[in-house]
Design a protein around this motif. Structure first.
Motif, mmCIF file in Angstrom:
data_model
loop_
_atom_site.group_PDB
_atom_site.id
_atom_site.type_symbol
_atom_site.label_atom_id
_atom_site.label_comp_id
_atom_site.label_asym_id
_atom_site.label_seq_id
_atom_site.Cartn_x
_atom_site.Cartn_y
_atom_site.Cartn_z
ATOM 1 N N ILE A 30 0.828 -1.047 0.157
ATOM 2 C CA ILE A 30 0.215 0.061 0.093
ATOM 3 C C ILE A 30 0.870 1.494 -0.142
ATOM 4 N N PRO A 31 1.624 1.302 1.007
ATOM 5 C CA PRO A 31 2.799 2.620 0.894
ATOM 6 C C PRO A 31 3.339 2.760 -0.713
ATOM 7 N N VAL A 32 3.978 1.755 -1.302
ATOM 8 C CA VAL A 32 4.429 1.852 -2.533
ATOM 9 C C VAL A 32 3.306 2.120 -3.602
ATOM 10 N N ALA A 33 2.225 1.683 -3.515
ATOM 11 C CA ALA A 33 0.997 2.111 -4.537
ATOM 12 C C ALA A 33 0.563 3.267 -4.413
ATOM 13 N N THR A 34 0.437 3.853 -2.960
ATOM 14 C CA THR A 34 0.101 5.265 -2.989
ATOM 15 C C THR A 34 0.993 6.283 -3.292
ATOM 16 N N ARG A 35 2.209 5.929 -2.938
ATOM 17 C CA ARG A 35 3.614 6.924 -3.591
ATOM 18 C C ARG A 35 3.470 6.893 -5.017
ATOM 19 N N TYR A 36 3.418 5.759 -5.523
ATOM 20 C CA TYR A 36 3.210 5.664 -6.956
ATOM 21 C C TYR A 36 2.151 6.768 -7.394
ATOM 22 N N GLN A 37 0.939 6.769 -6.896
ATOM 23 C CA GLN A 37 -0.357 7.206 -7.101
ATOM 24 C C GLN A 37 -0.017 8.684 -6.955
ATOM 25 N N SER A 38 0.849 9.097 -5.934
ATOM 26 C CA SER A 38 1.028 10.552 -5.893
ATOM 27 C C SER A 38 1.656 11.174 -7.142
ATOM 28 N N LEU A 39 2.560 10.193 -7.504
ATOM 29 C CA LEU A 39 3.444 10.910 -8.678
ATOM 30 C C LEU A 39 2.575 11.048 -9.892
ATOM 31 N N SER B 36 -6.477 3.278 -6.506
ATOM 32 C CA SER B 36 -7.392 3.527 -5.403
ATOM 33 C C SER B 36 -8.143 2.489 -5.313
ATOM 34 N N GLU B 37 -8.945 1.988 -6.177
ATOM 35 C CA GLU B 37 -9.975 0.800 -6.223
ATOM 36 C C GLU B 37 -9.135 -0.418 -5.373
ATOM 37 N N ARG B 38 -8.188 -0.642 -6.158
ATOM 38 C CA ARG B 38 -7.545 -1.958 -5.671
ATOM 39 C C ARG B 38 -6.746 -2.124 -4.117
ATOM 40 N N VAL B 39 -6.376 -0.735 -3.906
ATOM 41 C CA VAL B 39 -5.874 -0.407 -2.605
ATOM 42 C C VAL B 39 -7.000 -0.590 -1.396
ATOM 43 N N GLU B 40 -8.217 -0.005 -1.808
ATOM 44 C CA GLU B 40 -9.301 -0.130 -0.941
ATOM 45 C C GLU B 40 -9.795 -1.749 -0.846
ATOM 46 N N PRO C 164 -9.773 -17.990 2.016
ATOM 47 C CA PRO C 164 -10.440 -17.155 0.798
ATOM 48 C C PRO C 164 -9.874 -15.827 0.834
ATOM 49 N N TYR C 165 -9.510 -15.414 1.803
ATOM 50 C CA TYR C 165 -9.063 -13.647 1.854
ATOM 51 C C TYR C 165 -7.649 -13.829 0.988
ATOM 52 N N PHE C 166 -6.913 -14.877 1.440
ATOM 53 C CA PHE C 166 -5.503 -14.923 0.699
ATOM 54 C C PHE C 166 -5.783 -14.645 -0.721
ATOM 55 N N ASP C 167 -6.667 -15.001 -1.253
ATOM 56 C CA ASP C 167 -6.681 -15.153 -2.998
ATOM 57 C C ASP C 167 -7.047 -13.774 -3.395
ATOM 58 N N ILE C 168 -8.064 -13.144 -2.624
ATOM 59 C CA ILE C 168 -8.664 -11.793 -3.031
ATOM 60 C C ILE C 168 -7.416 -11.011 -2.965
ATOM 61 N N ILE C 169 -6.578 -10.940 -1.956
ATOM 62 C CA ILE C 169 -5.659 -10.127 -1.535
ATOM 63 C C ILE C 169 -4.260 -10.281 -2.815
ATOM 64 N N ARG C 170 -4.067 -11.471 -2.804
ATOM 65 C CA ARG C 170 -2.932 -11.664 -3.534
ATOM 66 C C ARG C 170 -3.505 -11.223 -5.181
ATOM 67 N N TYR C 171 -4.450 -11.601 -5.645
ATOM 68 C CA TYR C 171 -5.123 -11.109 -6.869
ATOM 69 C C TYR C 171 -4.811 -9.726 -7.146
ATOM 70 N N VAL D 72 -3.153 -7.447 -5.440
ATOM 71 C CA VAL D 72 -1.538 -6.904 -5.231
ATOM 72 C C VAL D 72 -0.923 -7.201 -6.576
ATOM 73 N N ASP D 73 -1.032 -8.528 -6.906
ATOM 74 C CA ASP D 73 -0.503 -8.958 -8.303
ATOM 75 C C ASP D 73 -0.810 -7.940 -9.473
ATOM 76 N N LYS D 74 -1.964 -7.476 -9.454
ATOM 77 C CA LYS D 74 -2.281 -6.575 -10.476
ATOM 78 C C LYS D 74 -1.625 -5.346 -10.276
ATOM 79 N N LEU D 75 -1.531 -4.707 -9.061
ATOM 80 C CA LEU D 75 -0.815 -3.544 -8.755
ATOM 81 C C LEU D 75 0.653 -3.839 -9.105
ATOM 82 N N GLU D 76 1.349 -4.951 -8.949
ATOM 83 C CA GLU D 76 2.826 -4.960 -9.336
ATOM 84 C C GLU D 76 2.829 -4.746 -10.795
ATOM 85 N N LEU D 77 1.792 -5.311 -11.520
ATOM 86 C CA LEU D 77 1.828 -4.926 -12.988
ATOM 87 C C LEU D 77 1.840 -3.657 -13.506
ATOM 88 N N ILE D 78 1.192 -2.605 -12.545
ATOM 89 C CA ILE D 78 1.123 -1.190 -13.050
ATOM 90 C C ILE D 78 2.013 -0.240 -12.393
#
Ligand code: ADP
Ligand code: MG
Length: 731
Positions: free
Chosen positions: A618-627, A659-663, A698-705, A707-713
């Protein structure tokens, strides 16, 4: 920029293969150097002591203190000469791995404060009392009676690691219940020995002992140490909880056939030299299917010894990996989307007359015996398929089974077309047709020719959990990090029971006046019919098989905590108690431990995942979002509105997606934590484990899915965790 990750990558690239030299030109010069084996015994023990000890090892004679004292004295002298100053009882608790507590040889000669002597008595060799309260017992040892004892297993030789003499032992409670995996294994091996000897004597009265053999194929991953250190999930759970798959992974199949990378080749040599010092006959090494995945296998040996050697090898592998700047991953599924690691257990039975009972013979008699063992084994695997699955099930192995490379979570047996044809023919013919005994009392068997070498004995599709491979069965569902004892205790017990039943039925028919050959043939036929449902040569991944297997009545459960219940089913309890392998109390207690361990594993993974998300993702994603927001704002001040909208469209979409994924991720982590909190209140271990499986995972899968999408962007330079391509392709 994420400096830790990039430094680790840079350092990893600089590493060169270590130069590794054999301790001597001839392996035989140092083979078994650190093992108190027969060759060593002749130098340190008297003739009478060796004889008496052999009697204990081979015939189960009782071990008296005088003998123990003599052995201990010889062992201590040998160990001291090789630099040992300590000794330890080495045992196999119900959790992973092995346990040991080191004591020095020193003691006072007389009263405290007097001279010091280095002492190792028979009493210390035979029994020790480790601090047992820290090992799980499933409630057998209530806290006020926390004592547990270890007792020497003379059938597995002592060895030296660093400065310690290591003594293989069993571990049991004050009240006599087994608290380890070795004790039941030894009882199961004893049971299968007795049962198999009785059946073998139908064919050859000279058979006095049957040994079970095991050849394990140990799969593993090697990861650069620096990269490993920057992945808290690998460090704490042994697997990656996050990570998008690499653009290239194993689809080209180039790793399996490629040359072994040089740093790894050096590691492999080193581990072989180490293994040889411990008398472990390491024979095969190669790349495996997934990138950075490899395999190591010895020549097969007697099961109890082979299990101990595997446990020792796993710890040697870990140690040697560090020497080479690697970390060893024995987890069954360290990476999503590529092959996991197993440990195929090649298993067979062999007589003291030199016959491998699963190898087709040359004469009709030999083949009748061969088919007897095939049929009894199939019956055993059929009857106890749920138990066998339970014997290999863990939180880790659950990820591997049913994934695309490994056997499915349904136990079935593969025989290949030739052996199948033989069994089909037997099933259809009568004993009169099939068995002819001529004037010279020679037996003729009218069943299709049994080739000594099976053409299709290597089933390469890997979907069968239990495959016949020419002279043995290969139990492939076993996980890479497992102690093979569990699987071997279950399998050998099941086969022992089946052989006992076989013998009783044959005896009854003979008593009723049938010839021995006809009686054997009839019972074989009965067993073939009864166990038909376990035979399956097709694709184990297919949906059709799942439907079909359920129809056949095979166990199709996929939830690990529920699968463990197979240990306490009526048939399992009967099996283990009748053979004296485990009592009902022990069986119940073991399941408690399994559920407890399962819960702890998932709990730890859940915590690590939560931390990673909150501290890294979340910190990395939001930092990138700020950029991105900065960029959009600047565009808006630099261009007219309609132009600015167009130019900032892409980044605006990314901002929204982040924002959506982080949420989503944050919500899932919060809910997971809440769920854990409520589930932790459940008192019953079984219900808690089931709740962890059904509600937490089951939460592991939602989280991972997400996060892995964030890794791509997210900007690669900002991403802190080493990516799959770095973990898997740097070596
Ligand atoms: P694969 O073709 O599956 O890679 P390998 O030829 O490498 O198999 O052998 C796998 C293991 O099987 C080795 O440890 C080997 O010693 C063992 N093995 C061979 N024959 C037997 C047997 N009769 N019983 C038990 N293990 C055996
Ligand atoms: Mg194999």
């Amino acid at each position: 920029m994420s400096s830790l990750r990039f430094n680790a990558v840079e350092e990893a690239f600089k590493k060169k293969a270590l130069a590794v030299c054999p301790p001597s030109k001839f392996t035989s010069d140092y083979y078994g150097k650190y093992v108190f084996n027969k060759a060593t015994m002749v130098k340190y023990l008297s003739k009478d002591t060796i004889k008496a000890l052999t009697n204990v090892i081979e015939k189960g004679a009782t071990l008296d203190l005088a003998l123990a004292n003599q052995v201990a004295a010889g062992m201590k002298l040998w160990a001291t000469e090789l630099g040992a100053t300590h000794y330890t009882h080495w045992f196999q608790p119900l959790t992973d791995g092995t346990a040991e507590k080191h004591d020095s040889f020193i003691d006072y000669v007389g009263a405290p404060g007097e001279e010091i002597i280095e002492d190792f008595s028979g009493k210390l060799l035979v029994q020790q009392e480790p601090d047992a309260s820290s090992f799980p017992s499933g409630g057998i040892r209530s806290t006020f009676e926390a004592r547990g004892y270890t007792a020497w297993d003379p059938s597995s030789p002592a060895f030296i690691v660093d400065d310690a003499l290591v003594i293989p032992t069993i571990f049991f409670s004050y009240t006599g219940e087994a608290l380890d995996l070795k004790a039941p294994l030894k009882k199961a091996l004893n049971a299968v020995d007795k049962a198999a000897v009785a059946v073998c004597q139908l064919f050859d009265p000279n058979v006095k002992k049957v040994r079970a053999f095991l050849g394990w194929e140990q799969e593993y991953f090697l990861i650069d140490e620096g990269l490993y250190a920057t992945r808290p999930d690998l460090l704490l759970t042994g697997r990656t909880l996050l990570g998008h798959e690499s653009a290239k992974n194993q689809q080209l199949e180039d790793h399996y056939f490629g040359a072994v990378p040089s740093r790894v080749a050096a590691y492999m040599k080193d581990i072989e030299f180490e293994g040889y010092k411990y008398g472990i006959p390491l024979k095969t090494r190669h790349n495996e299917v997934a990138p950075n995945q490899f395999e190591l296998a010895p020549i097969f040996g007697e099961v109890n010894l082979s299990v101990d050697q595997n446990l020792l090898v796993m710890s040697l592998m870990k140690k040697v990996a560090r020497r080479h700047g690697f970390r060893l991953l024995l987890h069954e599924k360290p990476f999503a989307g590529i092959n996991g690691s197993g440990k195929h257990n090649n298993w067979s039975l062999g007589t003291d007359t030199g016959v491998i009972l699963y190898a087709p013979g040359k004469t009709a008699e030999e083949n009748l015996q061969f088919i007897t063992f095939i049929a009894t084994t199939l019956k055993a695997v059929y009857k106890h398929n749920a138990l066998l699955k339970a014997s290999i099930m863990t939180a880790q192995n659950a990820h591997r089974l049913g994934a695309n490379e490994a056997p499915p979570a349904i136990i079935s047996a593969f025989l290949g077309s030739q052996l199948t044809a033989v069994l089909d023919k037997i099933e259809k013919s009568t004993s009169e047709e099939a068995i002819i005994i001529d004037d010279k009392k020679k037996l003729k068997l009218d069943i299709p020719h049994i080739p000594e070498v099976f053409l299709d004995n290597t089933d390469r599709n890997r979907t069968s959990p239990f495959a016949f491979t020419g002279n043995r069965f290969e139990f492939r569902a076993v996980g890479s990090s497992a102690n093979c004892s569990s699987a071997m205790a279950a399998l050998n017990s099941a086969v022992a029971e089946s052989l006992i039943e076989f013998k009783a039925l044959v005896d009854a028919k003979i008593a009723a006046g049938e010839t021995k050959e006809h009686a054997i043939f009839e019972v074989i036929k009965q067993f073939i019919k009864e166990s038909k449902a376990i035979r399956f040569d097709g694709n184990g991944y297919s949906d059709e098989w799942k439907v079909e297997a359920a129809k056949r009545g095979l166990d199709c459960e996929t939830s690990a905590p529920v699968i463990f219940n197979a240990y306490t089913s009526k048939t399992s309890k009967e099996l283990f108690t009748k053979l004296g392998v485990l009592t009902e109390v022990e069986l119940e207690a073991r399941n408690e431990v399994k559920w407890e361990t399962y819960v702890k594993k998932i709990q730890i993974e859940g915590r690590v995942l939560g931390d990673l998300v909150l501290n890294h993702i979340i910190p990395v994603a939001t930092r990138y979002q700020s950029l991105l927001l900065d960029n959009v704002a600047k565009i808006k001040t630099s261009f007219p509105a309609d132009k600015a909208d167009k130019l900032s469209k892409l980044n605006t979409l990314l901002i929204v997606e982040i924002s959506e994924r982080v949420e989503t991720i944050k919500n899932a982590v919060d809910s997971m934590v809440d769920t854990r909190r409520s589930v932790n209140k459940i008192e019953h271990e079984y219900e808690k484990a089931v709740a962890y499986h059904d509600k937490v995972i089951p939460y592991f899968d939602i989280i991972r899915y997400n996060v892995d999408k964030l890794e791509l962007i997210v900007d690669d330079e900002m991403w802190t965790l080493p990516k799959y391509r770095e973990l898997l392709f740097i070596r």
